[in-house]
Design an enzyme around this catalytic site. Structure first.
Site, PDB file in Angstrom:
ATOM      1  N   GLU A  73       0.804  -1.218   0.000  1.00 45.03           N
ATOM      2  CA  GLU A  73       0.000   0.000   0.000  1.00 45.03           C
ATOM      3  C   GLU A  73       0.838   1.270   0.000  1.00 45.03           C
ATOM      4  OE1 GLU A  73      -3.308   2.105   2.939  1.00 45.03           O
ATOM      5  OE2 GLU A  73      -2.623   0.076   3.305  1.00 45.03           O
ATOM      6  N   ASP A 115      -4.086  -3.336   8.020  1.00 47.89           N
ATOM      7  CA  ASP A 115      -5.432  -3.005   7.553  1.00 47.89           C
ATOM      8  C   ASP A 115      -6.258  -2.682   8.797  1.00 47.89           C
ATOM      9  OD1 ASP A 115      -7.374  -2.826   5.366  1.00 47.89           O
ATOM     10  OD2 ASP A 115      -8.390  -4.416   6.459  1.00 47.89           O
ATOM     11  N   ASP A 399     -31.710  -5.365 -34.293  1.00 54.54           N
ATOM     12  CA  ASP A 399     -32.071  -4.297 -33.355  1.00 54.54           C
ATOM     13  C   ASP A 399     -33.386  -3.621 -33.743  1.00 54.54           C
ATOM     14  OD1 ASP A 399     -29.810  -4.839 -31.933  1.00 54.54           O
ATOM     15  OD2 ASP A 399     -28.644  -3.162 -32.717  1.00 54.54           O
ATOM     16  N   GLY A 400     -33.638  -3.523 -35.046  1.00 53.08           N
ATOM     17  CA  GLY A 400     -34.883  -2.904 -35.488  1.00 53.08           C
ATOM     18  C   GLY A 400     -36.102  -3.670 -35.019  1.00 53.08           C
ATOM     19  N   ASN A 467     -33.647   4.070 -28.528  1.00 52.82           N
ATOM     20  CA  ASN A 467     -32.309   4.327 -29.051  1.00 52.82           C
ATOM     21  C   ASN A 467     -32.031   5.814 -29.218  1.00 52.82           C
ATOM     22  OD1 ASN A 467     -31.056   1.871 -29.201  1.00 52.82           O
ATOM     23  ND2 ASN A 467     -30.914   1.822 -31.427  1.00 52.82           N
ATOM     24  N   GLU A 468     -32.759   6.433 -30.166  1.00 50.70           N
ATOM     25  CA  GLU A 468     -32.469   7.828 -30.458  1.00 50.70           C
ATOM     26  C   GLU A 468     -33.627   8.475 -31.191  1.00 50.70           C
ATOM     27  OE1 GLU A 468     -32.273   5.806 -33.798  1.00 50.70           O
ATOM     28  OE2 GLU A 468     -30.301   5.586 -32.883  1.00 50.70           O
ATOM     29  N   TYR A 510     -26.853   5.084 -34.747  1.00 54.00           N
ATOM     30  CA  TYR A 510     -26.603   6.258 -35.593  1.00 54.00           C
ATOM     31  C   TYR A 510     -25.679   7.249 -34.887  1.00 54.00           C
ATOM     32  CZ  TYR A 510     -27.982   9.805 -39.128  1.00 54.00           C
ATOM     33  OH  TYR A 510     -28.011  10.715 -40.134  1.00 54.00           O
ATOM     34  N   SER A 513     -22.096   6.451 -35.551  1.00 55.02           N
ATOM     35  CA  SER A 513     -21.722   6.762 -36.934  1.00 55.02           C
ATOM     36  C   SER A 513     -21.556   8.255 -37.155  1.00 55.02           C
ATOM     37  CB  SER A 513     -22.784   6.216 -37.888  1.00 55.02           C
ATOM     38  OG  SER A 513     -22.902   4.816 -37.771  1.00 55.02           O
TER      39      SER A 513
END
Length: 616
Positions: A73, A115, A399-400, A467-468, A510, A513
């Protein structure tokens, strides 16, 4: 580590414990012993009594007849032995391939010399030394799995724990085992939580007794010997603190993992920390993990099936899943569109030929398409997806498909995604692994991962997105002018081709991307990303998911389209506002492994999302 090496390491550990105990005795109970003299290598303050203890450890290993590494330590990482002492980076040392055999250490000692320092200064009898000894691996970094010996001595009361990997655990030379208690209302729980962890509060409130002694190494050892039934440290324990106590608990028969139930196998380093959940047995441990992750798994009695219907592979596979679930005594409900496709396929005279072509084109699941039973009235077990009332929905597609299903089903219905699409960030598994996963889920061996949704408000209408939401012009090659507010404060005015407001789930879609960050789903945030902004200074924002985001269209005569999850389109005009807030309803995805997100990101980005999924 052979028997001779284990004896050498054990003798050195015994000597360290004896000499440290003797060295610190004059300092126990003295306020001046707590004087902070420097910062330790791990970034925490070092007291005088810590220095006294650590110097004794270093001197013993420095003068030992063998070379060793030490991780401690206060001093950090050293190479010691045969009269030498040298600061090193353990990870760098273990990667070296140019070290002569005579210069290669035999052991890695992980030592916390005291400790419970505060307890020692105040003479509270809960302070001691922890020593773990690992073998030095060849050609790789050392991890907790390399620890073979563990020693913990409570200087306050004389108790001495020791363990040898594969041989057992002893307290004062008598073999010990944990308790067999499984109910929260009966347990003695030790540990440390942190503010804002309501799930931990639920665990603490239901425990019969709560103990906080201020010594992680001793408290984990108390689980091994049955004095405690469980221990948690949600702040994060240093690896040097838990290396010995982990071995002691496991050799006694207990369980110790991270918050998500994954075994601890961190690299051995001064900087490494981990959340700790320790318990006496598997039953109590699973209940603790479920509670800490807000994951009260339920019995799966009724299962809904949703599938993409534009490919024979998905339709055939759904038939196999339906048959499997019915055979295993589960009630099944399927979407009406899928029922019609299955009935059509059942009556198709070329059914056998379709199955064989599908098997040929998808050899990874060919064996799973054997012996499909179509002896089912699919219309009889069908329903509109809006009316699904089930314990879990199996979604076959990409995913769709999953986004469409969650948007139409009753809120918070758990979803289990089988990837039949292109990339499949949200889906849980690939098709070939479906039935092994379903077997675990039906046994209750699963957890529910919570995902944030958005509520989108525009002109007294409300929509949702997982998602968005993408705001863009309805005319190609035309820019929009946006004003962006967060909690009423203007943070940006930007001209761009469009704008994305994304949840963490959408950060790999998206948003990624468009140059946005990849965000762990556990992070409580939302992302705002301009799409091809005109000014270079317009960058993505990550804001709290407790905030309200307002987007206003500024350019007169320009209308926009905003699209939720690629499913629902709405229009907005000049000076109209679109508001975004976190929904009070979540999406729950059924997972069979806690190592989902980062593995999925690594695998999918390597693939590039290129698959031939349009045949059959």
């Amino acid at each position: 580590m052979d028997a001779q090496d284990k004896k050498i390491a054990t003798d050195l550990s015994y000597e360290i414990i004896k000499e440290v105990s003797r060295a610190i005795r004059p300092y126990v109970g003295k306020p001046e012993s707590g004087e902070k003299v420097k910062m330790g290598a791990d970034g925490t303050p070092t007291s005088l009594i810590d220095i006294v203890a650590e110097e004794k450890v270093i001197n013993i290993l420095k003068n030992a007849p063998v070379l060793s590494y030490i991780v401690s330590e206060e001093i950090g990482e050293l190479k010691l032995g045969k009269g030498t002492k040298r600061s090193i980076s353990l990870t760098h040392e273990l990667r070296r391939d140019d070290m002569a055999e005579e210069d290669r250490p035999k052991f890695i000692f992980l030592v916390d010399p005291i400790d419970g320092t505060s307890n020692a200064i105040k003479e509270i009898p809960a302070f001691g030394i922890s020593i773990a000894v690992a073998s030095v691996p060849e050609g790789r970094l050392a991890t907790l799995n390399d620890v073979e010996l563990g020693f913990i001595s409570n200087f306050g009361n004389g108790n001495f724990f020791e363990a040898e990997k594969g041989k057992g655990c002893w307290l004062n030379n008598e073999e010990v085992h944990p308790s067999n208690i499984v109910n929260f209302s009966d347990i003695t729980l030790g540990g440390f939580t942190k503010s804002g962890t309501s799930e931990a509060s639920q665990l603490v409130d239901n425990a019969r007794r709560m103990r906080v002694l201020g010594s992680v190494v001793l408290e984990i050892s108390y689980v091994a010997s049955g004095r405690y039934d469980a221990f948690i440290d949600l702040r994060g324990s240093r690896i040097i603190d838990i290396a010995a106590s982990k071995l002691i608990l496991e050799e006694a028969g207990g369980i110790i993992t991270d918050k998500y139930g994954e075994k601890l196998n961190n690299i051995l380093s001064i900087h490494e920390k981990t959340i700790v959940v320790a318990a006496n047995n598997n039953i109590l441990h699973k209940r603790m993990i479920d509670t800490l992750n807000d994951n009260q798994t339920d019995f799966i009695g009724k299962v809904g099936i949703v599938s993409r219907i534009d490919q024979n592979r998905s339709i055939l596979f759904s038939a196999k899943i339906i048959d499997y679930l019915l055979t295993n005594g589960r009630e099944v409900i399927i979407e009406k569109r899928l029922a019609k496709k299955l009935e059509d396929l059942k009556e198709n005279p070329k059914l056998d030929e379709i199955i064989e072509k599908t098997k040929k084109h998808y050899p990874d699941i060919a064996h799973l398409l054997d012996d499909i039973s179509f002896n089912i009235n699919y219309n009889q077990i069908s329903s509109g997806i809006y009316d699904f009332d089930c314990d879990m929905a199996v979604v076959l597609g990409g995913d769709g498909t999953l986004l469409r299903a969650q948007a139409k089903m009753k809120p918070e219905t758990p979803l289990f995604g089988v990837n039949m699409g292109t990339v499949g960030f949200l889906t849980e598994i690939e098709a070939k692994d479906t039935f092994e996963a379903l077997e675990e889920i039906l046994k209750g061996d699963y957890y529910k991962e919570k995902r944030t949704k958005l509520v989108v408000s525009h002109e007294n209408h409300h929509y949702s997105a997982m998602n968005e939401v993408v705001i863009m012009t309805d005319k190609p090659a035309k820019m929009l002018h946006f004003q962006i507010k967060v909690d009423g404060e203007i943070v940006e005015e930007v001209r761009a081709d469009g704008l994305i407001v994304s949840t963490p789930s959408g950060s790999t879609a998206y948003a990624m991307s468009a140059g946005g960050p990849i965000m762990d789903p556990k992070v409580g945030g939302l992302i705002i990303i301009p799409i091809c902004p005109y000014k270079l200074g317009a960058r993505p924002f990550v804001v709290s998911d407790n905030s309200e985001i307002t987007v206003k269209l500024l350019k007169k005569g320009k209308s926009a389209v905003f699209v939720m999850d690629g499913q629902t389109n709405e229009e907005a005009e000049y000076e109209e506002e679109i508001k975004f807030k976190k929904s009070d309803k979540n999406v729950y995805l059924i997972r069979t492994s806690t190592k989902y997100f980062y593995k999925k990101v690594k695998d999918k980005l390597r693939e590039g999302g290129i698959k031939d999924n349009n045949w059959c």
